[in-house]
Design a protein around this motif. Structure first.
Motif, mmCIF file in Angstrom:
data_model
loop_
_atom_site.group_PDB
_atom_site.id
_atom_site.type_symbol
_atom_site.label_atom_id
_atom_site.label_comp_id
_atom_site.label_asym_id
_atom_site.label_seq_id
_atom_site.Cartn_x
_atom_site.Cartn_y
_atom_site.Cartn_z
ATOM 1 N N SER A 67 0.864 -1.185 0.000
ATOM 2 C CA SER A 67 0.000 0.000 0.000
ATOM 3 C C SER A 67 0.904 1.240 0.000
ATOM 4 O O SER A 67 1.817 1.305 -0.811
ATOM 5 N N HIS A 68 0.713 2.174 0.920
ATOM 6 C CA HIS A 68 1.519 3.404 0.897
ATOM 7 C C HIS A 68 1.931 3.833 2.303
ATOM 8 O O HIS A 68 1.256 3.489 3.283
ATOM 9 N N LEU A 69 3.035 4.592 2.396
ATOM 10 C CA LEU A 69 3.552 5.038 3.700
ATOM 11 C C LEU A 69 3.247 6.509 3.973
ATOM 12 O O LEU A 69 3.462 6.991 5.082
ATOM 13 N N PHE A 78 -2.873 4.137 10.535
ATOM 14 C CA PHE A 78 -3.183 2.890 9.822
ATOM 15 C C PHE A 78 -3.410 3.033 8.322
ATOM 16 O O PHE A 78 -3.123 2.098 7.573
ATOM 17 N N ASP A 79 -3.931 4.163 7.881
ATOM 18 C CA ASP A 79 -4.217 4.364 6.457
ATOM 19 C C ASP A 79 -2.912 4.234 5.672
ATOM 20 O O ASP A 79 -2.020 5.063 5.816
ATOM 21 N N GLY A 80 -2.817 3.188 4.864
ATOM 22 C CA GLY A 80 -1.597 2.959 4.086
ATOM 23 C C GLY A 80 -0.588 2.127 4.844
ATOM 24 O O GLY A 80 -0.171 1.060 4.390
ATOM 25 N N ALA A 81 -0.205 2.589 6.041
ATOM 26 C CA ALA A 81 0.832 1.914 6.830
ATOM 27 C C ALA A 81 0.454 0.461 7.114
ATOM 28 O O ALA A 81 1.296 -0.440 7.029
ATOM 29 N N ASN A 112 3.329 8.875 -2.943
ATOM 30 C CA ASN A 112 2.277 9.897 -2.917
ATOM 31 C C ASN A 112 0.887 9.368 -3.247
ATOM 32 O O ASN A 112 0.295 9.736 -4.251
ATOM 33 N N GLU A 113 0.342 8.526 -2.368
ATOM 34 C CA GLU A 113 -1.049 8.097 -2.539
ATOM 35 C C GLU A 113 -1.996 9.220 -2.156
ATOM 36 O O GLU A 113 -3.010 9.445 -2.791
ATOM 37 N N GLU A 114 -1.655 9.932 -1.076
ATOM 38 C CA GLU A 114 -2.626 10.848 -0.470
ATOM 39 C C GLU A 114 -2.868 12.126 -1.279
ATOM 40 O O GLU A 114 -3.951 12.695 -1.238
ATOM 41 N N GLY A 115 -1.844 12.626 -1.939
ATOM 42 C CA GLY A 115 -2.046 13.839 -2.746
ATOM 43 C C GLY A 115 -2.215 15.110 -1.934
ATOM 44 O O GLY A 115 -2.677 16.120 -2.450
ATOM 45 N N PRO A 177 -3.913 -4.719 1.257
ATOM 46 C CA PRO A 177 -4.668 -4.672 2.511
ATOM 47 C C PRO A 177 -4.823 -3.211 2.936
ATOM 48 O O PRO A 177 -3.909 -2.406 2.756
ATOM 49 N N HIS A 178 -5.976 -2.866 3.508
ATOM 50 C CA HIS A 178 -6.227 -1.462 3.877
ATOM 51 C C HIS A 178 -7.326 -1.415 4.932
ATOM 52 O O HIS A 178 -8.157 -2.317 4.997
ATOM 53 N N ILE A 179 -7.328 -0.351 5.742
ATOM 54 C CA ILE A 179 -8.472 -0.152 6.640
ATOM 55 C C ILE A 179 -9.669 0.281 5.799
ATOM 56 O O ILE A 179 -9.514 0.916 4.751
ATOM 57 N N GLY A 343 -10.832 6.071 -3.086
ATOM 58 C CA GLY A 343 -9.913 5.592 -4.112
ATOM 59 C C GLY A 343 -8.677 4.964 -3.477
ATOM 60 O O GLY A 343 -8.322 5.287 -2.343
ATOM 61 N N HIS A 344 -8.061 4.033 -4.186
ATOM 62 C CA HIS A 344 -6.842 3.393 -3.697
ATOM 63 C C HIS A 344 -5.915 3.099 -4.876
ATOM 64 O O HIS A 344 -6.360 3.037 -6.022
ATOM 65 N N ASP A 345 -4.629 2.857 -4.561
ATOM 66 C CA ASP A 345 -3.664 2.531 -5.611
ATOM 67 C C ASP A 345 -4.103 1.312 -6.421
ATOM 68 O O ASP A 345 -3.788 1.208 -7.610
#
Ligand SMILES: [Zn+2]
Length: 396
Positions: A67-69, A78-81, A112-115, A177-179, A343-345
Motif C-alpha cells: 500500500s503506501h507510507l 493505519f491508512d496505508g501503513a 504519494n497516494e494521499e495527494g 490490505p487497507h483499513i 480511491g486506492h492505488d
C-alpha cells in the motif's frame, strides 16, 4: 506503532506526507526491517519502494502486495501503513520459515497516494500502471514551489545504496490490505472485507466569471455577481443531483473568491466539485447534469468547466475475491463483500494484473484523522488472510 512515531502529532496522529524527511525516515525503518528479514530493496524512477523476497524462478511474474507510507497532514496510524506493514510481515514470515516459493513476493510502498502535498495523489501507482508519464509527475509542485522531481531525486540520493530499476513490471497479481474507512464491517461485526471494487470519481474545476464593481453604487440589476451565481448553482445542485440519485456523493471542497474584498462585487469564483458513484452510467449522467445546472444558474456570468479527474469505477478480480473469502472462511474469521467508497492505488493496478483488496474495520469508520484506530486482532487477521492468499497463489 513504531512506524507511527515517525511524523507523530501531539493528538496521536501522523503527519508524514509524500517525499518529506518523514517519509525518508519511514523508508529507513522499513528497509531496515526488510534487510533483517533477508529481503532486497529497490526503487524506480518515481520513488516507489519495493522489498523483494526472491523466488527460485526469478523470471516468473511476481506477486505484488502492499500500500503506501504517506499520510494526510492530520492523518492516522493505519491508512496505508497497515497495508505496507502487513505485506512486509507476510514476506518476512515466509523468509523466516525458509519457504522457497517459485516466484518473487514483492512488497510495495507507492509514492504519494494521499495527494495532500502534491496533488493529485496516487502518482506512484499511476506511473507504474502507465496511466501518467514520469515527466508529467515530476513538474508538479507543492505550496513552497518544490517539485516532485526535486524530491524524487533527493530521496534517491539519500538512499543511494538501494538498487534503481526501470519503471513498471507485470505482476501475477496485486493485493492491497487497507483499513475500510467506513462503518460497514463494524456494523456487521465482520473482520475481513472482501472488496468487490472501487466507486468511480470525477473532479471538476469550475470558474464563474462576472464583473467587479462598487458594492454601494452599482445597481443590483446591472450586476454580474459571481458569488450569487455560485450560491444559486450550489443550492440547485444539492437539490437536483440528490433527488435523481440519492446515493451520489457530491462535494464542493474548495472555493476561491476574487477579489474577496468586503465592499467589492465578486468578479470570480473558482471551485472544485467532487462527484462519486459506483455506477459509471450514473456518474456520467451526474456530470452532464452538473454542466446543465451551471449553464442554467450562473447567467449572466460566464462559466468554464474543466474535468480534472475521471476515474471510472472498477471491479476487482473475481478469482482473487474468492481466494480472500475462502481464506477467511477457513480461518473462521467473519467476512463479507464490501465496496470501496474511497480511491486506492489498487485502482491503477487493476488494468495491469488481477487485483484485489482486503479491508479490515477501523473504529467508527474514522480515517484521515488523528484518532484513526484499528484493533490489533483485526490487523493480525488482515495480515494472516493476506499470507494465506499469497500461499494459495504460489501453489497455483
Ligand atoms: Zn490509503
Amino acid at each position: 506503532m513504531q512506524l507511527a512515531e515517525i511524523g507523530a502529532t501531539t493528538n496521536g496522529g501522523v503527519n508524514r506526507q509524500a517525499l518529506t524527511d518523514g517519509e525518508h525516515a519511514a523508508w529507513r525503518l522499513i528497509t531496515g526491517w526488510a534487510a533483517e528479514a533477508g529481503l532486497q530493496s529497490f526503487t524506480d524512477p518515481v520513488a516507489n519502494l519495493f522489498l523483494v523476497f526472491p523466488g527460485t524462478q526469478r523470471d516468473l511474474m511476481p506477486i505484488l502486495i502492499g500500500s503506501h507510507l504517506d499520510t494526510q497532514p492530520t492523518g492516522g496510524k493505519f491508512d496505508g501503513a497497515f497495508g505496507v506493514v502487513a505485506a512486509l510481515e507476510v514476506a518476512a514470515t515466509m523468509s523466516q520459515r525458509r519457504v522457497s516459493p517459485r516466484r518473487d513476493v514483492v512488497v510495495v510502498s507507492w509514492m504519494n497516494e494521499e495527494g495532500s502535498r502534491f496533488a493529485p495523489g496516487m502518482m506512484g501507482s499511476e506511473a507504474f500502471g502507465a496511466h501518467r508519464s514520469v515527466e508529467e509527475i515530476r513538474v508538479i509542485c507543492d505550496r513552497d514551489g518544490i517539485s516532485v522531481g526535486q524530491e524524487i531525486d533527493r530521496i534517491h540520493a539519500a538512499f543511494g545504496a538501494i538498487e534503481r530499476r526501470e519503471l513498471g513490471f507485470r505482476p501475477m497479481a496485486y493485493i492491497e490490505p487497507h483499513i475500510e474507512q467506513n462503518t460497514v464491517l463494524q456494523s456487521a461485526a465482520s473482520i475481513i472485507g472482501c472488496v468487490t471494487g472501487i466507486q468511480g470519481k470525477k473532479t471538476f474545476e469550475i470558474t464563474i466569471s462576472g464583473t467587479k464593481g462598487h458594492a454601494g453604487t452599482l445597481q443590483m440589476s446591472q450586476r454580474r455577481d459571481a458569488v450569487l451565481a455560485f450560491a444559486r448553482f450550489a443550492a440547485a445542485a444539492e437539490q437536483e443531483m440528490l433527488s435523481d440519485n440519492p446515493d451520489v456523493k457530491f462535494t464542493i471542497g474548495q472555493l476561491k473568491v476574487l477579489p474577496n474584498a468586503p465592499s467589492v462585487i465578486p468578479e470570480k469564483v473558482v471551485f472544485r466539485v467532487d462527484l462519486r458513484h459506483p455506477d459509471n452510467d450514473v456518474l456520467g449522467s451526474c456530470a452532464e447534469k452538473l454542466k446543465l445546472l451551471c449553464a442554467r444558474c450562473c447567467s449572466p456570468c460566464a462559466i468554464s468547466i474543466e474535468e480534472l479527474v475521471s476515474a471510472p469505477s472498477n471491479t476487482f478480480d473475481a478469482a482473487l475475491q474468492r481466494l480472500i473469502s475462502q481464506a477467511a472462511e477457513r480461518r473462521g474469521v467473519p467476512f463479507m463483500p464490501v465496496i470501496s467508497f474511497a480511491g486506492h492505488d489498487a485502482r491503477h493496478l487493476a488494468s495491469l494484473c488481477p487485483s484485489a483488496m482486503i479491508f479490515i474495520p477501523c473504529r467508527d469508520g474514522i480515517s484521515h484523522d488523528e484518532s484513526e484506530w484499528a484493533e490489533p486482532a483485526h490487523v493480525a487477521a488482515g495480515a494472516q488472510i493476506l499470507l494465506d492468499v499469497v500461499n494459495r497463489l504460489l501453489a497455483s
